[in-house]
Motif scaffolding. Structure first.
Motif, mmCIF file in Angstrom:
data_model
loop_
_atom_site.group_PDB
_atom_site.id
_atom_site.type_symbol
_atom_site.label_atom_id
_atom_site.label_comp_id
_atom_site.label_asym_id
_atom_site.label_seq_id
_atom_site.Cartn_x
_atom_site.Cartn_y
_atom_site.Cartn_z
ATOM 1 N N VAL A 161 71.034 47.056 61.943
ATOM 2 C CA VAL A 161 71.525 45.414 62.431
ATOM 3 C C VAL A 161 70.679 45.259 63.588
ATOM 4 C CG1 VAL A 161 73.466 44.275 63.586
ATOM 5 C CG2 VAL A 161 73.826 45.868 61.551
ATOM 6 N N ALA A 162 70.379 46.185 64.813
ATOM 7 C CA ALA A 162 68.578 45.812 65.889
ATOM 8 C C ALA A 162 68.385 45.549 65.378
ATOM 9 C CB ALA A 162 69.089 47.071 66.699
ATOM 10 N N LEU A 163 67.433 46.071 64.466
ATOM 11 C CA LEU A 163 66.458 45.920 63.799
ATOM 12 C C LEU A 163 66.696 44.474 62.472
ATOM 13 C CD1 LEU A 163 64.473 49.031 63.418
ATOM 14 C CD2 LEU A 163 64.320 47.942 64.979
ATOM 15 N N ALA A 164 67.453 44.254 61.615
ATOM 16 C CA ALA A 164 67.599 43.149 60.454
ATOM 17 C C ALA A 164 67.482 42.018 61.194
ATOM 18 C CB ALA A 164 67.813 43.869 59.926
ATOM 19 N N THR A 165 69.104 42.059 62.605
ATOM 20 C CA THR A 165 69.411 40.417 62.607
ATOM 21 C C THR A 165 68.779 39.297 63.913
ATOM 22 O OG1 THR A 165 71.124 40.289 63.678
ATOM 23 C CG2 THR A 165 70.343 41.793 64.588
ATOM 24 N N THR A 166 69.085 38.208 63.352
ATOM 25 C CA THR A 166 67.581 37.648 64.117
ATOM 26 C C THR A 166 68.523 36.956 65.402
ATOM 27 O OG1 THR A 166 68.699 35.720 62.639
ATOM 28 C CG2 THR A 166 66.479 36.920 62.213
ATOM 29 N N ASP A 167 70.144 37.106 64.952
ATOM 30 C CA ASP A 167 71.259 36.621 66.191
ATOM 31 C C ASP A 167 70.885 37.921 67.851
ATOM 32 O OD1 ASP A 167 73.292 35.611 67.833
ATOM 33 O OD2 ASP A 167 74.481 36.849 66.811
ATOM 34 N N HIS A 168 70.340 37.345 68.515
ATOM 35 C CA HIS A 168 69.903 37.944 70.085
ATOM 36 C C HIS A 168 70.887 38.657 70.855
ATOM 37 C CE1 HIS A 168 68.549 39.635 73.107
ATOM 38 N NE2 HIS A 168 69.356 38.948 74.074
ATOM 39 N N GLN A 169 72.567 38.089 70.590
ATOM 40 C CA GLN A 169 73.711 37.985 71.143
ATOM 41 C C GLN A 169 74.012 39.706 70.258
ATOM 42 O OE1 GLN A 169 76.176 35.083 71.736
ATOM 43 N NE2 GLN A 169 76.130 35.209 73.828
ATOM 44 N N ARG A 170 73.676 39.733 68.169
ATOM 45 C CA ARG A 170 74.326 40.807 67.133
ATOM 46 C C ARG A 170 73.575 42.083 67.749
ATOM 47 N NH1 ARG A 170 75.389 39.945 61.416
ATOM 48 N NH2 ARG A 170 75.912 41.518 61.207
ATOM 49 N N ALA A 171 72.323 41.587 68.045
ATOM 50 C CA ALA A 171 71.263 42.771 68.144
ATOM 51 C C ALA A 171 71.265 44.027 69.715
ATOM 52 C CB ALA A 171 69.993 41.527 68.255
ATOM 53 N N GLN A 172 71.949 42.491 70.840
ATOM 54 C CA GLN A 172 72.326 43.313 71.755
ATOM 55 C C GLN A 172 73.491 44.138 71.843
ATOM 56 O OE1 GLN A 172 69.774 42.999 74.045
ATOM 57 N NE2 GLN A 172 71.012 44.403 76.046
ATOM 58 N N ARG A 173 74.710 43.379 71.083
ATOM 59 C CA ARG A 173 75.878 44.385 71.324
ATOM 60 C C ARG A 173 75.597 45.895 69.839
ATOM 61 N NH1 ARG A 173 78.393 39.607 69.557
ATOM 62 N NH2 ARG A 173 77.855 39.989 67.894
ATOM 63 N N ALA A 174 74.287 45.664 69.518
ATOM 64 C CA ALA A 174 74.118 47.029 67.864
ATOM 65 C C ALA A 174 73.344 48.003 69.319
ATOM 66 C CB ALA A 174 73.112 46.582 67.173
ATOM 67 N N LEU A 175 73.015 47.142 70.353
ATOM 68 C CA LEU A 175 72.112 48.530 70.919
ATOM 69 C C LEU A 175 73.184 49.095 71.788
ATOM 70 C CD1 LEU A 175 68.697 46.699 71.855
ATOM 71 C CD2 LEU A 175 68.505 48.510 70.613
ATOM 72 N N THR A 176 73.928 47.946 72.643
ATOM 73 C CA THR A 176 74.609 48.738 73.530
ATOM 74 C C THR A 176 75.661 50.271 72.785
ATOM 75 O OG1 THR A 176 75.332 46.967 74.440
ATOM 76 C CG2 THR A 176 76.923 48.490 74.688
ATOM 77 N N LEU A 177 75.938 49.967 71.028
ATOM 78 C CA LEU A 177 76.645 50.856 70.551
ATOM 79 C C LEU A 177 75.545 51.574 69.869
ATOM 80 C CD1 LEU A 177 78.935 51.708 68.802
ATOM 81 C CD2 LEU A 177 78.243 49.972 67.137
ATOM 82 N N LEU A 178 74.360 51.540 69.785
ATOM 83 C CA LEU A 178 73.504 52.976 69.762
ATOM 84 C C LEU A 178 73.243 52.983 70.622
ATOM 85 C CD1 LEU A 178 71.254 54.079 67.921
ATOM 86 C CD2 LEU A 178 69.538 52.333 68.565
ATOM 87 N N GLU A 179 73.031 52.835 72.005
ATOM 88 C CA GLU A 179 72.975 53.436 73.027
ATOM 89 C C GLU A 179 74.665 54.781 73.899
ATOM 90 O OE1 GLU A 179 72.926 51.075 76.570
ATOM 91 O OE2 GLU A 179 70.873 50.673 76.010
ATOM 92 N N ILE A 180 75.634 54.242 72.765
ATOM 93 C CA ILE A 180 76.856 54.832 73.259
ATOM 94 C C ILE A 180 77.092 55.850 72.144
ATOM 95 C CG2 ILE A 180 78.710 54.651 73.009
ATOM 96 C CD1 ILE A 180 79.436 52.096 73.877
ATOM 97 N N LEU A 181 76.494 56.250 70.665
ATOM 98 C CA LEU A 181 76.587 56.684 69.738
ATOM 99 C C LEU A 181 75.254 57.930 70.240
ATOM 100 C CD1 LEU A 181 76.791 54.667 66.586
ATOM 101 C CD2 LEU A 181 78.245 55.836 67.515
ATOM 102 N N LEU A 182 74.261 57.574 70.485
ATOM 103 C CA LEU A 182 73.046 58.652 70.964
ATOM 104 C C LEU A 182 73.751 59.052 72.155
ATOM 105 C CD1 LEU A 182 70.339 56.644 70.639
ATOM 106 C CD2 LEU A 182 70.265 58.141 69.134
#
Length: 66
Positions: free
Chosen positions: A23-44
């Motif tokens: 989602v972080a790499l494929a989306t064009t929506d900046h807010q959605r990519a930001q939320r995906a990166l936040t989730l990625l940080e939590i999961l990692l």
């Protein structure tokens, strides 16, 4: 029993990490990519947290797997 449970949890975490990366790499929506990166940080953090690893090692040792 414990091995399959631990494996299932690891697979769920890896699937969630893969989805967040996609989602972080494929989306064009900046807010959605930001939320995906936040989730990625939590999961990692959950996957590589040192206290979580220590607890996992203790539980594996108590189950006789280590």
């Amino acid at each position: 029993m414990w091995t399959s449970l631990i494996t299932l949890i690891a697979l769920v975490l890896l699937a969630a990490i893969g989805a967040a990366v996609a989602v972080a790499l494929a989306t064009t929506d900046h807010q959605r990519a930001q939320r995906a990166l936040t989730l990625l940080e939590i999961l990692l953090g959950a996957l590589f947290n040192s206290s979580g690893m220590l607890a996992a090692v203790i539980h594996l040792h108590q189950a006789g797997l280590l």
